[in-house]
Enzyme design. Sequence first.
Site, mmCIF file in Angstrom:
data_model
loop_
_atom_site.group_PDB
_atom_site.id
_atom_site.type_symbol
_atom_site.label_atom_id
_atom_site.label_comp_id
_atom_site.label_asym_id
_atom_site.label_seq_id
_atom_site.Cartn_x
_atom_site.Cartn_y
_atom_site.Cartn_z
ATOM 1 N N ALA A 13 0.828 -1.200 0.000
ATOM 2 C CA ALA A 13 0.000 0.000 0.000
ATOM 3 C C ALA A 13 0.867 1.256 0.000
ATOM 4 O O ALA A 13 1.967 1.285 0.548
ATOM 5 C CB ALA A 13 -0.922 0.006 1.218
ATOM 6 N N ILE A 15 0.701 4.154 1.571
ATOM 7 C CA ILE A 15 1.111 4.732 2.843
ATOM 8 C C ILE A 15 2.286 3.974 3.446
ATOM 9 O O ILE A 15 3.182 4.561 4.064
ATOM 10 C CB ILE A 15 -0.070 4.794 3.844
ATOM 11 C CG1 ILE A 15 0.335 5.576 5.097
ATOM 12 C CG2 ILE A 15 -0.575 3.394 4.203
ATOM 13 C CD1 ILE A 15 -0.788 5.831 6.061
ATOM 14 N N HIS A 80 -9.037 -4.626 7.525
ATOM 15 C CA HIS A 80 -8.297 -4.410 8.766
ATOM 16 C C HIS A 80 -8.557 -5.536 9.766
ATOM 17 O O HIS A 80 -7.620 -6.164 10.259
ATOM 18 C CB HIS A 80 -8.678 -3.060 9.387
ATOM 19 C CG HIS A 80 -8.069 -1.898 8.680
ATOM 20 N ND1 HIS A 80 -8.333 -0.586 9.034
ATOM 21 C CD2 HIS A 80 -7.214 -1.833 7.629
ATOM 22 C CE1 HIS A 80 -7.657 0.227 8.241
ATOM 23 N NE2 HIS A 80 -6.988 -0.509 7.375
ATOM 24 N N LYS A 98 -5.635 2.995 10.825
ATOM 25 C CA LYS A 98 -6.948 3.466 11.276
ATOM 26 C C LYS A 98 -7.879 3.596 10.065
ATOM 27 O O LYS A 98 -7.388 3.684 8.932
ATOM 28 C CB LYS A 98 -6.793 4.797 12.023
ATOM 29 C CG LYS A 98 -5.992 5.880 11.276
ATOM 30 C CD LYS A 98 -6.783 6.518 10.174
ATOM 31 C CE LYS A 98 -5.945 7.032 9.064
ATOM 32 N NZ LYS A 98 -6.728 7.228 7.829
#
Length: 334
Positions: A13, A15, A80, A98
């Site tokens: 990913a 990030i 998640h 988050k």
Amino acid sequence: MTKTVNWGVLSTALIGREKVIPAMQKGTVSRVTAIASRDLATAQRTAGALGIPKAYGSYEELLADPDIQAIYNPLPNHLHVPWTIKALEAGKHVLCEKPIALDTAEARTLLAARDRSGLIVAEAFMVRYTPWWQRVRALVREGRLGEVHAIQTAFTYFLDDPTNIRNMAGIGGGGLMDIGCYAIATARYIYGAEPLKVSGLIDRDPTMGTDRLTSAVMQFPTGHLTFTCSTQLAPHQRVTVMGTKARVEVMIPFNAPPDAPCRIVIDDGEALDGSGAVAETFAVADQYTLQGDAVSRAILGEFPLEFPLEDAAANMRVIDAVFRSAESGAWETP
């Protein structure tokens, strides 16, 4: 010799590639030793670019690696909880992006899995590990601002690409889940309490169905939070904590640069043009490095995790309440 934690990363990913992995690699007690993708070539390419020793072509292979002690999970929101539970079942601690879950019910299933495993699960709200946010909380606790009765938060960016996961309603996209969660988490951090009731207002994109503009008012035991977040406004970030004696502004509260100093500004309001404000500048620090090492030290047993999974579940309850309020048009209780 300093003990370290070997981390594996679920997915390539953005990030992770651009922010979290390079930062964790600078840590004192964190080592990123493996990365997995559903495509081996992608994993190998990313591992090579970032200097990660191992690459796997499936998440299952990574979880089976006995040398990995902890997993960083930056998968899309709907993955998640499922993959964090799989990691726990494989005997790995987890740092999960988050929001921790899609809703409170799902967060409860994760709490149960955590309890069964006896392992650590942390939600990746990196801001709370920074010296500038810790300073703001200290100013509040020391009474420097007087009695704090209001927090105002703005967090916006512009992204209208329907293929971006942040704009996919079915997998937990939208402004509240992506960035509004920060406004809630930091207010809870500063007040040291949970909101008593919540009122929310949401405008949804007519095509994508995601909340593109969300505003909320929350009553805490000693004050209020008001915030606006948006995925379709010009980029802006600011948090203002207001007390009876002074206010403090966090100038780049969430996407703090890893290579430049950060500032907070304290103002007693005597000069309305701001000429009496005092700025405090903090040394360059990468919030993702600080977060990674804090969680690693908790895994190593050096100290308890300051923000355990219960905190993440509490934040999820407030997010759910905002969504409910926007539908009911009434105050809702988290």
